[in-house]
Design a protein around this motif. Structure first.
Motif, short mmCIF file in Angstrom:
data_model
loop_
_atom_site.label_atom_id
_atom_site.label_comp_id
_atom_site.label_asym_id
_atom_site.label_seq_id
_atom_site.Cartn_x
_atom_site.Cartn_y
_atom_site.Cartn_z
N VAL A 14 0.94 -1.96 5.35
CA VAL A 14 0.13 -2.43 4.23
C VAL A 14 -1.35 -2.58 4.61
N GLU A 15 -1.61 -2.96 5.87
CA GLU A 15 -3.00 -3.24 6.27
C GLU A 15 -3.61 -2.17 7.18
N SER A 16 -2.97 -1.01 7.24
CA SER A 16 -3.43 0.08 8.11
C SER A 16 -3.63 -0.39 9.55
N ILE A 28 9.37 8.72 12.40
CA ILE A 28 8.80 7.48 11.86
C ILE A 28 7.82 7.82 10.74
N LEU A 29 8.22 7.45 9.54
CA LEU A 29 7.40 7.73 8.37
C LEU A 29 6.54 6.51 8.07
N VAL A 30 5.23 6.67 8.13
CA VAL A 30 4.33 5.55 7.89
C VAL A 30 3.74 5.67 6.48
N LEU A 31 3.97 4.66 5.67
CA LEU A 31 3.43 4.64 4.31
C LEU A 31 2.31 3.62 4.25
N GLN A 32 1.19 4.01 3.63
CA GLN A 32 0.06 3.07 3.49
C GLN A 32 -0.31 2.92 2.02
N PRO A 33 0.49 2.15 1.27
CA PRO A 33 0.19 2.01 -0.15
C PRO A 33 -1.15 1.32 -0.37
N PRO A 34 -2.05 1.92 -1.14
CA PRO A 34 -3.39 1.36 -1.33
C PRO A 34 -3.47 0.27 -2.40
N SER A 35 -2.41 0.06 -3.14
CA SER A 35 -2.46 -0.96 -4.19
C SER A 35 -1.07 -1.55 -4.38
N LEU A 36 -1.02 -2.68 -5.08
CA LEU A 36 0.27 -3.31 -5.34
C LEU A 36 1.17 -2.38 -6.14
N ALA A 37 0.57 -1.67 -7.09
CA ALA A 37 1.36 -0.74 -7.91
C ALA A 37 2.00 0.32 -7.02
N GLU A 38 1.23 0.81 -6.05
CA GLU A 38 1.79 1.85 -5.18
C GLU A 38 2.77 1.28 -4.16
N PHE A 39 2.55 0.04 -3.80
CA PHE A 39 3.53 -0.63 -2.93
C PHE A 39 4.87 -0.70 -3.66
N THR A 40 4.81 -1.12 -4.91
CA THR A 40 6.01 -1.23 -5.73
C THR A 40 6.69 0.13 -5.88
N GLU A 41 5.86 1.13 -6.11
CA GLU A 41 6.41 2.47 -6.26
C GLU A 41 7.05 2.95 -4.96
N SER A 42 6.40 2.64 -3.83
CA SER A 42 7.00 3.10 -2.58
C SER A 42 8.34 2.41 -2.31
N LEU A 43 8.46 1.14 -2.74
CA LEU A 43 9.76 0.46 -2.58
C LEU A 43 10.84 1.22 -3.34
N GLN A 44 10.48 1.69 -4.53
CA GLN A 44 11.47 2.42 -5.32
C GLN A 44 11.85 3.75 -4.69
N GLN A 45 10.86 4.42 -4.12
CA GLN A 45 11.15 5.68 -3.43
C GLN A 45 11.99 5.45 -2.18
N ILE A 94 8.19 -3.76 6.87
CA ILE A 94 7.11 -4.04 5.93
C ILE A 94 6.10 -4.94 6.64
N ASP A 95 4.95 -4.37 6.96
CA ASP A 95 3.94 -5.05 7.79
C ASP A 95 2.60 -4.99 7.05
N SER A 96 2.19 -6.01 6.30
CA SER A 96 2.83 -7.30 6.20
C SER A 96 3.07 -7.68 4.74
N MET A 97 3.97 -8.62 4.55
CA MET A 97 4.24 -9.12 3.21
C MET A 97 3.08 -10.01 2.75
N THR A 98 2.48 -10.73 3.69
CA THR A 98 1.35 -11.60 3.36
C THR A 98 0.25 -10.81 2.67
N ALA A 99 -0.02 -9.62 3.20
CA ALA A 99 -1.09 -8.80 2.64
C ALA A 99 -0.75 -8.40 1.21
N VAL A 100 0.55 -8.22 0.95
CA VAL A 100 0.96 -7.82 -0.39
C VAL A 100 0.63 -8.93 -1.40
#
Ligand code: ATP
Ligand code: MG
Length: 241
Positions: free
Chosen positions: A67-69, A101-118, A133-139
């Motif tokens: 989440v925080e790059s 190891i697949l690293v996802l860097q969602p740039p927004s909450l909407a994309e974070f949510t979308e990546s959870l679904q994927q 999920i590193d980190s939930m705090t950042a979310v």
């Protein structure tokens, strides 16, 4: 194959009290202040999950939601080379493991949510053996753009993540940064930051803290382990006890 339902951390005392390591099918939270080693721990776990079974790993894929790059593949390779020199010097091994190891860097909450679904789809279709999920705090801390009421969407995210763990039966490791420096106060801070729903969703909580120049890790919540404290440090080979 690893049938015990745990991802061994190879931190000897910790694996013993956790009865084998990070448990499959539940949420494990790493909580502590900035710079204490939560991300270092997650990178080590990612390596262990992707390591071939003949070397004691899970030979699985890893989904790392960064989440925080703060994920560093260079640092991860360094940890791999230092921890498992024989394996990492085998031709193509470092690339093979990094490729799992697949690293996802969602740039927004909407994309974070979308990546959870994927991720839900990936967990079933591919050999994913660890979700970080590193980190939930950042979310939740508003680093993403302002969205709908936070508590409402947080509750949804928590339920969704927990159901991922139960459904896919893989370990899910989530980090949570807190400001407190005291190992006994940290769970309260985590509670304040993410609320009671989060607190209940987490099955195992490991609290990390620094005290007089030393680092400590405490098993602060566990259905099976006593609240033991271990000193640890971070070296070129990552987290070690
Ligand atoms: P945040 O909440 O800010 O994300 P964190 O708990 O994830 O913090 P990490 O990034 O995991 O913290 O830990 C950073 C620390 O790891 C550094 O301060 C340093 O002490 C240690 N560290 C990183 N790389 C090395 C290395 N190659 N050798 C020794 N120690 C290292
Ligand atoms: Mg971090």
């Amino acid at each position: 194959e690893n049938l015990s339902g745990h991802l061994p951390t190879r931190l000897k005392g910790l694996d013993e009290v956790l009865c084998g390591g990070i448990r499959f099918g539940v949420l494990t939270e790493l909580v502590g202040p900035a710079g204490i080693g939560k991300t270092q721990f997650c990178m080590k776990l990612s390596l262990l999950a992707s390591l071939p079974t003949k070397f004691g790993g899970l030979e699985g894929r890893v989904i790392y939601v960064d989440v925080e790059s703060k994920f560093s593949s260079r640092r991860m390779i360094e940890i791999g080379v230092s921890s498992f020199p024989d394996i990492f010097h085998m031709e193509g091994m470092a690339q093979e493991m990094a490729g799992r190891i697949l690293v996802l860097q969602p740039p927004s909450l909407a994309e974070f949510t979308e990546s959870l679904q994927q991720i839900k789809v990936s967990l079933l279709q591919h050999q994913v053996k660890l979700l970080v999920i590193d980190s939930m705090t950042a979310v939740v801390s508003g680093e993403f753009e302002q969205g709908p009421p936070r508590q409402h969407s947080l509750g949804w995210h928590i339920s969704f993540i927990k159901s991922h763990a139960e459904f896919s039966r893989i370990p899910i490791v989530v980090t949570n940064q807190v400001r407190s420096q005291s190992i006994d106060e940290i769970p309260q801070y985590a509670f304040q930051a993410l609320g009671i729903h989060w607190s209940h969703a987490v099955t195992i909580r490991l609290v990390l803290e620094a005290k007089s120049g030393e680092r400590f890790m405490k098993v602060a919540k566990s259905p099976i382990s006593p609240p033991l404290v271990f000193p640890f440090n971070i070296t070129s080979s990552g987290i070690s006890l």
